[in-house]
Scaffold this active site. Structure first.
Site, short mmCIF file in Angstrom:
data_model
loop_
_atom_site.label_atom_id
_atom_site.label_comp_id
_atom_site.label_asym_id
_atom_site.label_seq_id
_atom_site.Cartn_x
_atom_site.Cartn_y
_atom_site.Cartn_z
N GLU A 40 0.87 -1.18 0.00
CA GLU A 40 0.00 0.00 0.00
C GLU A 40 0.90 1.23 0.00
OE1 GLU A 40 -3.52 -0.30 2.76
OE2 GLU A 40 -2.36 -2.02 3.47
N ARG A 266 5.42 -12.75 9.73
CA ARG A 266 6.12 -11.55 9.31
C ARG A 266 7.43 -11.40 10.09
NH1 ARG A 266 2.85 -6.25 10.61
NH2 ARG A 266 4.84 -5.35 10.02
N LYS A 276 3.71 1.50 9.82
CA LYS A 276 3.91 2.69 8.99
C LYS A 276 3.25 3.91 9.62
CE LYS A 276 2.79 0.64 5.01
NZ LYS A 276 2.54 0.47 3.56
#
Length: 569
Positions: A40, A266, A276
Site C-alpha cells: 500500500e 512476518r 507505517k
C-alpha cells in the site's frame, strides 16, 4: 565476496511455502507460478517488507515463474506519489525486477465496480446507511453475535439506484456504504457483513477525480490478484482471518481465477517499530529527520545507513520462514552486515573526537609518506598512502592523564604506537582555562617505524591522522532508536505511556572529526556507496544525501562488536 560467502536469492530447502508450491506444480494445480508483492503506497517500505519481497520474488524465480509489483492504492486519503516512487526505487535497489509494467489496483476500479453490481443483483450486497458508530454497535463483539442492519433487506432495485447515486457523488461522506450480505453471527468478525465500498471525496494519485467511491482493501485485493492471474497470494499472518472473506468474494463473482492465499510469519525485530502509521508519526513530529533517517528500519533508512542488499537478503534467509510469529534480535541483522563488511570493507583512519598532538622532536618541515594496507587480510584490495608530520590528531578517548594500570593507550609519561607509524611518548599536557586537555606535547622514537624497540615493551596502538593533510568530516554515530526491546508492548502495558517515551536520546551523536587524505575526496552515491572500516571505531559509509563539497558526512553502519549484548545481560 568469496564463493562461500556469496548471497543468493534461493529460499531455504525447508521453506514450507516452497513445498506447497512444488506440490501444486506436481499435481497440475498450477502450470506457472505467479506471485506478487502488493504494498500500500501509504508510507515507505521497511525491514518487514524486505522479508515479503524476498519470499515472493525468490520463490517465483526458483520455480521459473514471475512476480508482479502492484500498488494496492485503494485509500487515497493516506497515499502519495512520493511513496509509490520510493517503493519502486527500494525494490530495484534490492535487486529485483518485476514482470511486466508496474501495476495498480486502481487500474481495476471499473471491473471492481462491475463486480459490485453483480453482487447487488445477486442479492449479496446492500447499501447501508448506518453511521460508523451505529455500525460498531450492530457488529457485536468477539463473544456476542452482531445484528443485521435495518437496511439489509432493501430491494435489489433500490440498492442499485443508491449505489449508482453514491458513484455519482449525490451523497455525503459517511452517509452510505456498500456492504456484503454474509453472516452477522460469524465468529470471524471480518465476515459480519463487511463494507466493500465507502464514499471519499479525495483526489486519487492515479485516477484523479474519476471516483468518489473507493473499494475496501479486502475486496480490492483478492480481485486484483485474480485479474492478474496470481497463483499464490503470499501474505503475513495478520491476514489469516481475512482469508475466508478473500475466498468468499472470489467465489461469488463471475471471475475464473481463484488464487490461493497462504500466510507466513512476518519479520519483527526488537528495538524498533514497523507500523507505517507510527513511523510516520516519528517523521511528522521531527523525532527523525525523514523517512530515510538512518535510525529507522525503512529500506531507505537502512540504505542510507550503509546496509547492502546482499546483507538484507541474507538476514531474511537466516530468520527462516514459519507459520508462527516471533521476535528476531536486531543483533542478527547487525552481525550480518558486520560479517560482510569485515571481508569487503577497506580500512581507513578517522579521528572522531580530535585531540591535537605536537611531536616536539620531529622536524617542522618534514613530511613522511607511509604505505598502509587497504585491508589487513586481502592484499588484492591494494594499499593506501598516509603522511606523517610534526602535528597529528588522535582521539580524545585514547588519552587519560592519570590512567589506570590496564589502560594501554596514551597517558602522561607513557608510550603508545601510532598505527603503521612510530611510537610516541606524552611528556606534557596543555589545558585551557576550564582545565580541559587541548593539546599533548610528545616525542617520537625515530627507530620504531615498522618495528618494535628491543629494550622495552609498548602494548598500545592508537589510530591517528596527519593534521596537515587530514580532511575535516562530520561523523554521525547512529545507535538503536529505542532503549527497550519492544517499545510498543511497553507502552501498551504501562498506563498513560507512549512508545515515544522509550526513544533513545543517544541514538545519534554528531562529531566534527578528521579523516585520512585518501578518503577525504571520495564520492558516494546510492548506487555506489563508499563503505569502509574506521579502524578501532566501526564500519562507516559516506552519506550521499547529507555530504557537501566542503564537508563529507560519514554514517556509522555498525560497531565493531555488539555493545548492547552486555547491557542486556
Amino acid at each position: 565476496m568469496t564463493e562461500e560467502n556469496a548471497i543468493t536469492n534461493e529460499p531455504s530447502t525447508s521453506h514450507f511455502l516452497k513445498q506447497i508450491i512444488q506440490n501444486d506444480l506436481d499435481t497440475g494445480k498450477v502450470q506457472q507460478v505467479v506471485t506478487r508483492f502488493p504494498p500500500e503506497p501509504n508510507g515507505y517500505l521497511h525491514i518487514g517488507h524486505c522479508k515479503a519481497i524476498w519470499i515472493s520474488f525468490s520463490l517465483a524465480e526458483h520455480f521459473g515463474g514471475v512476480c508482479h509489483l502492484r500498488m494496492d492504492d485503494t485509500n487515497p486519503e493516506k497515499e502519495d506519489v512520493e511513496y509509490v516512487e520510493n517503493i519502486v526505487a527500494d525494490v530495484k535497489w534490492l535487486g529485483y525486477q518485476w514482470f511486466g509494467p508496474l501495476r495498480y489496483a486502481s487500474s481495476y476500479f471499473d471491473q471492481m465496480y462491475d463486480y459490485a453490481i453483480e453482487l447487488i443483483k445477486a442479492g449479496k450486497a446492500f447499501v447501508c446507511e448506518l453511521s460508523a458508530e451505529d455500525m460498531r454497535v450492530y457488529r457485536g463483539t468477539l463473544t456476542e453475535p452482531g445484528q443485521n442492519s435495518p437496511f439489509r433487506d432493501r430491494s435489489i432495485e433500490e440498492n442499485l439506484a443508491l449505489f449508482e447515486a453514491m458513484r455519482a457523488g449525490q451523497h455525503e461522506e459517511g452517509s452510505m456504504s456498500l456492504r456484503l450480505k454474509i453472516d452477522m453471527s460469524s465468529p470471524n468478525m471480518n465476515m459480519r457483513d463487511p463494507i466493500i465500498y465507502r464514499i471519499r471525496y479525495i483526489h486519487h494519485h492515479a485516477t484523479g477525480d474519476k471516483w468518489c467511491i473507493y473499494p475496501m482493501y479486502d475486496y480490492a485485493h483478492c480481485i486484483s490478484d485474480a485479474i492478474e492471474g496470481i497463483t499464490h497470494s503470499l501474505c503475513s499472518l495478520e491476514f489469516a482471518d481475512h482469508k475466508p472473506l478473500y475466498d468468499w468474494v472470489l467465489e461469488n463473482i463471475s471471475i475464473e481465477a481463484h488464487p490461493q492465499q497462504i500466510e507466513f510469519a512476518r519479520l519483527n525485530t526488537n528495538f524498533t517499530i514497523t507500523s507505517k502509521r507510527k513511523l510516520k508519526r516519528l517523521v511528522d513530529s521531527g523525532q527523525v529527520d525523514s523517512w530515510s533517517d538512518p535510525r529507522l528500519p525503512t529500506v531507505s533508512g537502512l540504505r542510507r545507513r550503509g546496509y547492502t542488499p546482499s546483507a538484507l537478503k541474507k538476514f531474511c534467509e537466516s530468520t527462516g520462514v514459519s507459520r508462527a510469529n516471533s521476535l528476531v534480535d536486531v543483533a542478527m541483522l547487525e552481525a550480518t552486515i558486520r560479517e560482510e563488511l569485515d571481508f569487503d570493507a577497506p580500512r581507513a583512519q578517522c579521528v572522531i573526537r580530535p585531540l591535537k598532538v605536537t611531536i616536539t622532536n620531529y622536524p617542522e618541515d618534514k613530511v613522511e609518506h607511509l604505505t598502509l594496507a587497504a585491508h589487513p587480510k586481502r592484499e588484492a584490495l591494494g594499499q593506501r598512502e598516509m603522511t606523517f608530520s610534526r602535528e597529528l590528531w588522535i582521539d580524545q578517548n585514547d588519552f587519560l592523564e592519570d590512567a589506570p594500570k590496564k589502560f594501554f593507550r596514551l597517558s602522561l609519561g607513557k608510550e603508545v604506537r601510532c598505527r603503521g607509524a612510530y611510537i610516541i611518548k606524552c611528556n606534557e599536557v596543555i589545558k585551557n582555562e576550564k582545565g580541559e586537555v587541548i593539546e599533548l606535547l610528545c616525542t617520537y622514537d625515530e627507530d620504531t617505524l615498522g618495528k618494535m624497540p628491543t629494550d622495552r615493551k609498548v602494548k598500545g596502538v592508537i589510530h591517528w591522522v596527519d593534521a596537515k593533510a587530514a580532511v575535516p568530516v562530520e561523523v554521525r554515530v547512529y545507535d538503536r532508536l529505542f532503549t527497550v526491546p519492544q517499545p510498543e508492548l511497553e507502552s501498551n502495558q504501562s498506563e498513560g505511556a507512549d512508545y515515544l517515551d522509550y526513544l533513545n536520546p543517544e541514538s545519534l551523536s554528531v562529531h566534527q572529526g578528521f579523516i585520512e587524505k585518501a578518503y577525504g575526496q571520495v564520492k558516494s552515491s546510492e548506487d555506489d556507496m563508499i563503505r569502509c572500516q574506521f579502524e578501532r571505531e566501526g564500519y562507516y559509509c559516506l552519506d550521499p544525501q547529507a555530504s557537501t563539497e566542503s564537508l563529507p558526512v560519514w554514517n556509522r553502519i555498525v560497531g565493531l562488536r555488539d555493545t548492547w549484548a552486555k547491557m542486556e545481560r
